[in-house]
Motif scaffolding. Structure first.
Motif, PDB file in Angstrom:
ATOM      1  N   PHE A   1       7.518  -0.999  14.227  1.00 16.39           N
ATOM      2  CA  PHE A   1       6.148  -0.589  14.531  1.00 16.39           C
ATOM      3  C   PHE A   1       6.064   0.898  14.872  1.00 16.39           C
ATOM      4  CE2 PHE A   1       5.537  -5.192  15.124  1.00 16.39           C
ATOM      5  CZ  PHE A   1       4.393  -5.357  14.352  1.00 16.39           C
ATOM      6  N   THR A   2       7.111   1.445  15.493  1.00 14.87           N
ATOM      7  CA  THR A   2       7.120   2.881  15.770  1.00 14.87           C
ATOM      8  C   THR A   2       7.157   3.679  14.479  1.00 14.87           C
ATOM      9  OG1 THR A   2       8.267   2.554  17.884  1.00 14.87           O
ATOM     10  CG2 THR A   2       8.360   4.756  16.921  1.00 14.87           C
ATOM     11  N   ALA A   3       8.059   3.296  13.569  1.00 15.54           N
ATOM     12  CA  ALA A   3       8.135   3.968  12.265  1.00 15.54           C
ATOM     13  C   ALA A   3       6.828   3.799  11.501  1.00 15.54           C
ATOM     14  CB  ALA A   3       9.307   3.416  11.463  1.00 15.54           C
ATOM     15  N   GLY A   4       6.237   2.601  11.572  1.00 11.96           N
ATOM     16  CA  GLY A   4       4.977   2.348  10.897  1.00 11.96           C
ATOM     17  C   GLY A   4       3.844   3.199  11.438  1.00 11.96           C
ATOM     18  N   ALA A   5       3.779   3.338  12.768  1.00 15.86           N
ATOM     19  CA  ALA A   5       2.735   4.165  13.387  1.00 15.86           C
ATOM     20  C   ALA A   5       2.883   5.626  12.985  1.00 15.86           C
ATOM     21  CB  ALA A   5       2.802   4.023  14.910  1.00 15.86           C
ATOM     22  N   ILE A   6       4.123   6.107  12.930  1.00 20.03           N
ATOM     23  CA  ILE A   6       4.364   7.495  12.514  1.00 20.03           C
ATOM     24  C   ILE A   6       3.991   7.676  11.049  1.00 20.03           C
ATOM     25  CG2 ILE A   6       6.136   9.275  12.185  1.00 20.03           C
ATOM     26  CD1 ILE A   6       7.586   8.067  14.630  1.00 20.03           C
ATOM     27  N   GLY A   7       4.290   6.660  10.229  1.00 18.52           N
ATOM     28  CA  GLY A   7       3.903   6.722   8.826  1.00 18.52           C
ATOM     29  C   GLY A   7       2.391   6.801   8.668  1.00 18.52           C
ATOM     30  N   MET A   8       1.644   6.043   9.473  1.00 14.93           N
ATOM     31  CA  MET A   8       0.188   6.105   9.434  1.00 14.93           C
ATOM     32  C   MET A   8      -0.310   7.462   9.906  1.00 14.93           C
ATOM     33  SD  MET A   8      -1.016   2.318  10.745  1.00 14.93           S
ATOM     34  CE  MET A   8      -2.726   2.580  10.260  1.00 14.93           C
ATOM     35  N   ALA A   9       0.333   8.001  10.962  1.00 13.18           N
ATOM     36  CA  ALA A   9      -0.064   9.318  11.468  1.00 13.18           C
ATOM     37  C   ALA A   9       0.203  10.404  10.430  1.00 13.18           C
ATOM     38  CB  ALA A   9       0.691   9.630  12.760  1.00 13.18           C
TER      39      ALA A   9
ATOM     40  N   GLY B   1      -6.113  12.917   5.671  1.00  9.65           N
ATOM     41  CA  GLY B   1      -7.345  12.678   6.413  1.00  9.65           C
ATOM     42  C   GLY B   1      -7.713  11.206   6.484  1.00  9.65           C
ATOM     43  N   ARG B   2      -6.877  10.336   5.962  1.00  3.12           N
ATOM     44  CA  ARG B   2      -7.114   8.897   6.024  1.00  3.12           C
ATOM     45  C   ARG B   2      -5.764   8.181   5.946  1.00  3.12           C
ATOM     46  NH1 ARG B   2      -6.504   7.187   0.829  1.00  3.12           N
ATOM     47  NH2 ARG B   2      -6.691   8.792  -0.791  1.00  3.12           N
ATOM     48  N   THR B   3      -5.756   6.942   6.391  1.00  2.00           N
ATOM     49  CA  THR B   3      -4.523   6.161   6.350  1.00  2.00           C
ATOM     50  C   THR B   3      -4.868   4.693   6.189  1.00  2.00           C
ATOM     51  OG1 THR B   3      -2.406   5.782   7.466  1.00  2.00           O
ATOM     52  CG2 THR B   3      -4.364   5.801   8.847  1.00  2.00           C
ATOM     53  N   SER B   4      -3.859   3.872   6.009  1.00  2.00           N
ATOM     54  CA  SER B   4      -4.088   2.432   5.824  1.00  2.00           C
ATOM     55  C   SER B   4      -2.874   1.659   6.326  1.00  2.00           C
ATOM     56  CB  SER B   4      -4.325   2.119   4.344  1.00  2.00           C
ATOM     57  OG  SER B   4      -3.152   2.397   3.591  1.00  2.00           O
ATOM     58  N   LEU B   5      -3.034   0.351   6.382  1.00  2.95           N
ATOM     59  CA  LEU B   5      -1.927  -0.485   6.834  1.00  2.95           C
ATOM     60  C   LEU B   5      -0.749  -0.439   5.866  1.00  2.95           C
ATOM     61  CD1 LEU B   5      -3.787  -3.652   8.185  1.00  2.95           C
ATOM     62  CD2 LEU B   5      -2.624  -1.875   9.511  1.00  2.95           C
ATOM     63  N   SER B   6      -1.015  -0.096   4.612  1.00  6.13           N
ATOM     64  CA  SER B   6       0.090   0.017   3.654  1.00  6.13           C
ATOM     65  C   SER B   6       1.028   1.155   4.041  1.00  6.13           C
ATOM     66  CB  SER B   6      -0.443   0.230   2.237  1.00  6.13           C
ATOM     67  OG  SER B   6      -1.125   1.463   2.130  1.00  6.13           O
ATOM     68  N   ASP B   7       0.468   2.240   4.613  1.00  8.50           N
ATOM     69  CA  ASP B   7       1.307   3.341   5.101  1.00  8.50           C
ATOM     70  C   ASP B   7       2.230   2.849   6.210  1.00  8.50           C
ATOM     71  OD1 ASP B   7       0.178   5.231   3.389  1.00  8.50           O
ATOM     72  OD2 ASP B   7      -1.413   5.720   4.805  1.00  8.50           O
ATOM     73  N   MET B   8       1.670   2.021   7.106  1.00 13.11           N
ATOM     74  CA  MET B   8       2.476   1.478   8.196  1.00 13.11           C
ATOM     75  C   MET B   8       3.569   0.561   7.647  1.00 13.11           C
ATOM     76  SD  MET B   8       1.445  -0.990  11.398  1.00 13.11           S
ATOM     77  CE  MET B   8       1.574  -2.477  10.394  1.00 13.11           C
ATOM     78  N   TRP B   9       3.212  -0.301   6.697  1.00 16.97           N
ATOM     79  CA  TRP B   9       4.176  -1.260   6.149  1.00 16.97           C
ATOM     80  C   TRP B   9       5.320  -0.552   5.427  1.00 16.97           C
ATOM     81  CZ3 TRP B   9       6.107  -5.824   6.554  1.00 16.97           C
ATOM     82  CH2 TRP B   9       6.852  -6.371   5.511  1.00 16.97           C
ATOM     83  N   ILE B  10       4.971   0.438   4.604  1.00 19.07           N
ATOM     84  CA  ILE B  10       5.995   1.161   3.838  1.00 19.07           C
ATOM     85  C   ILE B  10       6.944   1.908   4.766  1.00 19.07           C
ATOM     86  CG2 ILE B  10       6.383   3.045   2.208  1.00 19.07           C
ATOM     87  CD1 ILE B  10       3.736   2.170   0.844  1.00 19.07           C
ATOM     88  N   ALA B  11       6.371   2.672   5.726  1.00 20.17           N
ATOM     89  CA  ALA B  11       7.207   3.443   6.656  1.00 20.17           C
ATOM     90  C   ALA B  11       8.041   2.525   7.538  1.00 20.17           C
ATOM     91  CB  ALA B  11       6.335   4.357   7.514  1.00 20.17           C
ATOM     92  N   GLY B  12       7.418   1.448   8.029  1.00 21.46           N
ATOM     93  CA  GLY B  12       8.147   0.515   8.880  1.00 21.46           C
ATOM     94  C   GLY B  12       9.284  -0.164   8.139  1.00 21.46           C
ATOM     95  N   LYS B  13       9.012  -0.596   6.918  1.00 21.49           N
ATOM     96  CA  LYS B  13      10.013  -1.323   6.134  1.00 21.49           C
ATOM     97  C   LYS B  13      11.187  -0.433   5.733  1.00 21.49           C
ATOM     98  CE  LYS B  13       9.025  -2.245   1.888  1.00 21.49           C
ATOM     99  NZ  LYS B  13       8.440  -2.802   0.637  1.00 21.49           N
ATOM    100  N   THR B  14      10.893   0.806   5.352  1.00 21.37           N
ATOM    101  CA  THR B  14      11.948   1.681   4.824  1.00 21.37           C
ATOM    102  C   THR B  14      12.708   2.446   5.900  1.00 21.37           C
ATOM    103  OG1 THR B  14      10.348   3.478   4.491  1.00 21.37           O
ATOM    104  CG2 THR B  14      10.744   1.995   2.637  1.00 21.37           C
ATOM    105  N   ARG B  15      12.084   2.647   7.082  1.00 17.36           N
ATOM    106  CA  ARG B  15      12.707   3.513   8.081  1.00 17.36           C
ATOM    107  C   ARG B  15      13.092   2.802   9.376  1.00 17.36           C
ATOM    108  NH1 ARG B  15      15.112   6.389   5.828  1.00 17.36           N
ATOM    109  NH2 ARG B  15      15.293   7.872   7.530  1.00 17.36           N
ATOM    110  N   CYS B  16      12.756   1.522   9.523  1.00 17.96           N
ATOM    111  CA  CYS B  16      12.990   0.861  10.818  1.00 17.96           C
ATOM    112  C   CYS B  16      14.472   0.743  11.147  1.00 17.96           C
ATOM    113  CB  CYS B  16      12.305  -0.500  10.873  1.00 17.96           C
ATOM    114  SG  CYS B  16      13.047  -1.759   9.819  1.00 17.96           S
ATOM    115  N   THR B  17      15.325   0.432  10.150  1.00 19.77           N
ATOM    116  CA  THR B  17      16.750   0.291  10.456  1.00 19.77           C
ATOM    117  C   THR B  17      17.376   1.628  10.836  1.00 19.77           C
ATOM    118  OG1 THR B  17      17.218   0.443   8.071  1.00 19.77           O
ATOM    119  CG2 THR B  17      17.101  -1.753   9.043  1.00 19.77           C
ATOM    120  N   SER B  18      16.959   2.719  10.169  1.00 16.06           N
ATOM    121  CA  SER B  18      17.470   4.050  10.525  1.00 16.06           C
ATOM    122  C   SER B  18      17.006   4.451  11.916  1.00 16.06           C
ATOM    123  CB  SER B  18      17.000   5.091   9.503  1.00 16.06           C
ATOM    124  OG  SER B  18      17.623   4.883   8.256  1.00 16.06           O
TER     125      SER B  18
END
Length: 224
Positions: free
Chosen positions: A28-36, A43-60
């Protein structure tokens, strides 16, 4: 015996549970940063940004947080070594010296604050720059070294807002119902307002200072 065996199972279960909690938090931290990052860039974001960032960066991010935890622990151990003999001697004689204990506690607090400040932007470097854990830690430290005062000011503003929201409950201390209502309300404010706002501030600050976005010319405080 049975007690030792059950105790081992309980400890193992607790460790596994904590690791899962930390991994979910990293997602969720990686996902929130991805949305930010998306909001800052487009100038806009979506839950897909959170999902992609969370999925790809959470283990790192999870691995980086483990490394930071080990770094903190190592520092605490090193700082504690000079005071162990004094503390043991005081416990043995029943005459515990307050001075050395106070110095030890102060050093632990200062070290913890310094590490927290030095690495506050590590998750942003890891997600925004797609870095490996060790490189993210190095980048976070280097960023802090180049922007010490500004990092401290943003951290102080966010901490002051959080403390202000938390301290309002003293106003309602005379009424148990109002106190409980405000406690629930302040938790919602922290989760829905302060946490997303601070994430956007930090992401914008990092991206501006690393030239990943154009720094606005007319804002008095450019990183807010």
């Amino acid at each position: 015996g049975a007690v030792e065996s059950n105790l081992g199972i309980v400890i193992a279960g607790l460790i596994i549970f904590l690791l899962i909690v930390f991994l979910v938090n990293a997602f969720f931290t990686a996902g929130a940063i991805g949305m930010a990052r998306g909001a800052t860039e487009n100038g806009r974001t979506s839950l897909s940004d959170m999902w992609i960032a969370g999925k790809t960066r959470c283990t790192s991010l999870f691995a980086a947080q483990i490394l930071v935890g080990l770094l903190m622990l190592a520092g605490f151990v090193v700082l504690s070594i000079p005071f162990v003999s004094t503390a043991m001697s005081g416990i043995t004689t029943g005459n515990l010296a307050i001075g050395p204990i106070a110095i030890w506690v102060a050093l632990i607090i200062i070290y913890g604050l310094l590490i927290s400040l030095a690495l506050v932007l590590m998750p942003y470097a890891l997600v925004i720059d797609d870095l490996r854990p060790v490189n993210a830690i190095k980048t976070g430290i280097n960023f802090f070294r180049s922007n010490k005062m500004d990092v401290f000011l943003v951290w102080l503003i966010i901490a002051a807002i959080s403390m202000a929201v938390g301290s309002v409950n003293t106003i309602f201390s005379g009424s148990e119902t109002a106190y409980v209502v405000w406690e629930a309300l302040s938790a919602i404010i922290s989760l829905v307002v302060i946490a997303p706002l601070s994430t956007i501030w930090w992401a914008r600050f990092y991206m501006t200072r690393t030239r990943k976005m154009t720094e606005p010319e007319d804002e008095e405080v450019k990183y807010l």
